[in-house]
Design a protein around this motif. Sequence first.
Motif, mmCIF file in Angstrom:
data_model
loop_
_atom_site.group_PDB
_atom_site.id
_atom_site.type_symbol
_atom_site.label_atom_id
_atom_site.label_comp_id
_atom_site.label_asym_id
_atom_site.label_seq_id
_atom_site.Cartn_x
_atom_site.Cartn_y
_atom_site.Cartn_z
ATOM 1 N N GLU A 414 14.035 -42.038 9.514
ATOM 2 C CA GLU A 414 15.517 -42.283 9.692
ATOM 3 C C GLU A 414 15.979 -40.887 9.424
ATOM 4 O O GLU A 414 16.982 -40.310 9.907
ATOM 5 N N LYS A 415 15.434 -40.123 8.067
ATOM 6 C CA LYS A 415 16.282 -39.066 7.601
ATOM 7 C C LYS A 415 15.857 -37.848 8.314
ATOM 8 O O LYS A 415 16.507 -36.800 8.015
ATOM 9 N N SER A 416 14.825 -37.682 8.994
ATOM 10 C CA SER A 416 14.239 -36.260 9.335
ATOM 11 C C SER A 416 14.694 -36.261 11.001
ATOM 12 O O SER A 416 14.256 -35.070 11.588
ATOM 13 N N ARG A 417 15.473 -37.169 11.536
ATOM 14 C CA ARG A 417 15.756 -37.083 12.862
ATOM 15 C C ARG A 417 16.897 -35.941 13.036
ATOM 16 O O ARG A 417 17.632 -35.716 12.145
ATOM 17 N N GLN A 418 16.720 -35.182 14.395
ATOM 18 C CA GLN A 418 17.638 -34.158 14.628
ATOM 19 C C GLN A 418 18.180 -34.118 15.709
ATOM 20 O O GLN A 418 17.077 -34.287 17.006
ATOM 21 N N LYS A 419 19.385 -34.313 16.423
ATOM 22 C CA LYS A 419 19.793 -34.395 17.607
ATOM 23 C C LYS A 419 19.534 -32.807 18.165
ATOM 24 O O LYS A 419 19.265 -31.819 17.598
ATOM 25 N N PRO A 420 19.352 -32.731 19.450
ATOM 26 C CA PRO A 420 18.726 -31.576 20.189
ATOM 27 C C PRO A 420 19.729 -30.280 19.750
ATOM 28 O O PRO A 420 19.039 -29.283 19.295
ATOM 29 N N GLN A 421 20.867 -30.271 19.787
ATOM 30 C CA GLN A 421 21.741 -29.152 19.542
ATOM 31 C C GLN A 421 21.453 -28.765 18.084
ATOM 32 O O GLN A 421 21.585 -27.557 17.837
ATOM 33 N N GLU A 422 21.515 -29.914 17.152
ATOM 34 C CA GLU A 422 21.280 -29.517 15.723
ATOM 35 C C GLU A 422 20.044 -28.693 15.607
ATOM 36 O O GLU A 422 19.942 -27.626 14.675
ATOM 37 N N ARG A 423 19.226 -29.358 16.085
ATOM 38 C CA ARG A 423 17.721 -28.795 16.102
ATOM 39 C C ARG A 423 17.795 -27.108 16.535
ATOM 40 O O ARG A 423 17.264 -26.393 15.706
ATOM 41 N N MET A 424 18.460 -26.746 17.710
ATOM 42 C CA MET A 424 18.398 -25.430 18.031
ATOM 43 C C MET A 424 19.024 -24.655 17.045
ATOM 44 O O MET A 424 18.667 -23.756 16.767
ATOM 45 N N ARG A 425 20.091 -25.100 16.468
ATOM 46 C CA ARG A 425 21.188 -24.402 15.630
ATOM 47 C C ARG A 425 20.188 -23.899 14.196
ATOM 48 O O ARG A 425 19.954 -22.842 13.893
ATOM 49 N N VAL A 426 19.430 -25.073 13.927
ATOM 50 C CA VAL A 426 18.324 -24.680 12.580
ATOM 51 C C VAL A 426 17.196 -23.758 12.943
ATOM 52 O O VAL A 426 17.013 -22.883 12.124
ATOM 53 N N LEU A 427 16.847 -23.674 14.027
ATOM 54 C CA LEU A 427 15.925 -22.913 14.554
ATOM 55 C C LEU A 427 16.368 -21.558 14.642
ATOM 56 O O LEU A 427 15.688 -20.367 14.264
ATOM 57 N N SER A 428 17.498 -21.447 15.215
ATOM 58 C CA SER A 428 18.363 -20.166 15.306
ATOM 59 C C SER A 428 18.381 -19.279 13.812
ATOM 60 O O SER A 428 18.113 -18.078 13.786
ATOM 61 N N ASP A 429 18.919 -20.184 13.163
ATOM 62 C CA ASP A 429 19.100 -19.787 11.706
ATOM 63 C C ASP A 429 17.925 -19.138 11.116
ATOM 64 O O ASP A 429 17.926 -18.058 10.532
ATOM 65 N N SER A 430 16.869 -20.080 11.196
ATOM 66 C CA SER A 430 15.651 -19.973 10.545
ATOM 67 C C SER A 430 15.115 -18.460 10.902
ATOM 68 O O SER A 430 14.675 -17.564 10.101
ATOM 69 N N LEU A 431 15.206 -18.317 12.320
ATOM 70 C CA LEU A 431 14.681 -17.037 12.814
ATOM 71 C C LEU A 431 15.381 -15.750 12.092
ATOM 72 O O LEU A 431 14.734 -14.910 11.721
ATOM 73 N N LYS A 433 17.077 -15.723 9.450
ATOM 74 C CA LYS A 433 16.799 -15.573 8.093
ATOM 75 C C LYS A 433 15.660 -14.932 7.698
ATOM 76 O O LYS A 433 15.246 -14.307 6.566
ATOM 77 N N ASN A 434 14.490 -15.228 8.327
ATOM 78 C CA ASN A 434 13.244 -14.727 8.214
ATOM 79 C C ASN A 434 13.092 -13.237 8.502
ATOM 80 O O ASN A 434 12.167 -12.649 7.795
#
Length: 912
Positions: A414-431, A433-434
Amino acid sequence: MSSNEPDGNGADGALPPPPPIPPNVVPVQAELEQPPELLKKKVVRVPIARRGLASKGQKITLLTNHFKVNVTNIEGHFFHYSVALSYEDGRPVDGKGAGRKVIDKVHETYHSELAGKDFAYDGEKSLFTVGPLPRNKLEFTVVLEDVSSNRNNGNCSPEGPGSPNDGDRKRMKRPYRSKSFKVEISFAAKIPMQAIASALRGQESENFQEAIRVLDIILRQNASKQGCLLVRQSFFHNDPRSFTSVGGGVLGCRGFHSSFRTTQSGLSLNIDVSTTMIIQPGPVVDFLIANQNVRDPFSLDWTKAKRTLKNLRIRASPSNSEYKITGLSEKPCKDQMFTLKQKSGSAEDSIEITVYDYFVNHRHIELRYSSDLPCINVGKPKRPTYIPIELCSLVSLQRYTKALSTFQRASLVEKSRQKPQERMRVLSDSLKKNNYDAEPMLRSCGIAINSNFIQVEGRVLPAPKLKVGNGEDFFPRNGRWNFNNKKLAQPTKIERWAVVNFSARCDTRGLVRDLIKCGDMKGIAIEEPFDVFEESPQFRRAPPMVRVEKMFEEVQSKLPGQPQFLLCLLPERKNSDLYGPWKRKNLAEYGIVTQCIAPMRVNDQYLTNVLLKINAKLGGLNSLLAVEHSPSIPMVSKVPTIILGMDVSHGSPGQSDVPSIAAVVSSRHWPLISRYRAAVRTQSPKVEMIDSLYKRISETEDDGIMRELLLDFYTSSGKRKPDQIIIFRDGVSESQFNQVLNVELDQIIQACKFLDENWSPKFVVIVAQKNHHTKFFQSGSPDNVPPGTIIDNKICHPRNNDFYLCAHAGMIGTTRPTHYHVLLDEVGFSADDLQELVHSLSYVYQRSTTAISVVAPVCYAHLAATQIGQFIKYDESSETTSSDGGLTSAGAVPVPQLPRLQEKVCNSMFFC
């Protein structure tokens, strides 16, 4: 690794490894008509190469979470060195904790002796550099201050708070907790970066795996320097914003997976969101209260607490030192005595004192609630060191490895679900930041990582046409359909049946009435049940085995003969401990088909779904593919073909003594591909290869899984042997593909030969993987990819025949595609026909009116393993309670055998 030690099987004169296969050669399977003694020298099979791209379906442009990697320093070499760490007295350093700190210190202290080279260190015994170090063998000595506060190494003797410990005073003569380490770095191997370029041309070598491993180690090291928890290829930051409680003192911690992949379009970095479970950091008492779900510390079960806490790391206040928990004190804090040594002048005297007294009166630390609770022990077995529990806090980012309860798992999903757009945003940010471009090791390899999602071309396959009752055709829409105003394709009759109710609160009569009415609309003729058996209240609190036994006595005493079917009402929705014993009794002892339900909200939809399961179990078919009906499936309908689904399910990581369960399901009634049966066996814990496919027990007897399935195919398919065997294997990683092709497939061939020496069926072997990290997104659309989306270009393997398929409609979160690898195809399918077959097999799942995310035979193998796994849960639970479990000193524990199912149900779809 390039080690010179003999292999595990070197002793018995094993053959040397085969020579590498030249590029562009597809090894042919050895002919099996040779005499058996020649069979030993047969060709080693490797996965086949891609034969061409498929073209069917509507084109669609997608993005994927792979990022292009450019490698410029192709001529360079990685140098691999072995690292040996020891203390100054020569004892080797065990435990992983100190390694990184020591190597960092070496790097800092001896920078010039190391020619200014950067390290990629895996935290254990391997270290890599770009280009060589000045010498092949280097030795250094470094001194580290305060080793104990490292993550895994909390067992130095505590000085400061909570150290009623006679060793402390002596220890103070040395400088405060500093330690000397000897470090030996010796050359092990040279890995050409050229191997990466060769792999991209489809020529994989041993070196390539190593070179990619170095790149992965560089990323891990980068994360480790930021204080992350590392779990295989994933890393997790210590950021409370990415923690979410799933109950029981356990948190889901969100982090990132990253791995380098070779693809048709070059090297890519695959980044995805990943979640691991950690222990709730903070006061130990708060964690225990949450973990045991009690109101206050005085209601805790301390035996259980001791098991849960062992080896966890705590920080003690007020000194802020870090320790590893070794146990709990026998007595409460106010009664637990220890010997305190005190200096008075030149003499030293010792007094017996309680831990409580020491902390409150000698150390002047106020204790609010610890006096009646056990203390935390952080000492050695012979020399305990006690700290009052309220001064102890659990350190963050400690993994929780036990199995989650059903409720925790539901909460996590329930808590770790992410909609496609949100997941893309999180991944872009992570890249961003690293900031890998600034990583010195990557720069010295000439590696640059692009920050845009790679664009790929997908195709959307049309849904296959289905047949339902009265010969009616219909097309699923968006991967789903329903039975409103439709009859089932082949409905059964339910005649001799009864209901048993294990104290579930429900209007049983009303339920039966509605079920009969619903069945009638779907074409299932259901007679009135013989009786409804209500559990006697006196057994409600009895152990599960007893409740099942009593219910059966009741049923037997009242029924005139054995029922065809029993409907069983259970009081809890999930995890009912009656489920295993009830299924075992029905299937293994009596051969009765049974359906368990936990009636909460009973409506028409619910009853229809229950009837779909019952109909399949009793031998009916709910719907089938139009191409099965007419038989016109390319390559499958013309020649007798059996389809197998194979899976092994293991206990959770925390249970090392639970046997693994191997399940194989097989199609029956050729030319159908919608009817299956299952064979299930136990095997040694955590063994992934199925070892009982062929099991010769005498000259004339084979008790293996394959014989059972092949004989059933023969009898159910009009006395025809299958000329083609299509195998779907679930749950194996790429490193195990060769074992599937050479070990499991060999067993299957032996089972065929044992049945008939002159029979040589053709094989297709396909691996289905769900736990990978590739996801697809529609650019500019918030929706998941449409059902039937297939991708076989750009990010697939440079040589091997693999493709990704999203057969189902992703309703929540981001669709996880299934990654199919075609390892062998002796039948000669075209790319389109094979992908079409895989897609169609996602539409024959009898339990639901939707396309599912992986082919039905694989899903059925999961279900069969899970259900029959419940049988042994009850044999074991009585004897073993230790959660440590695992291999005893005497070696592996013999694996308990599963009871075989009764003749009447063994060919049924009991797992539906």
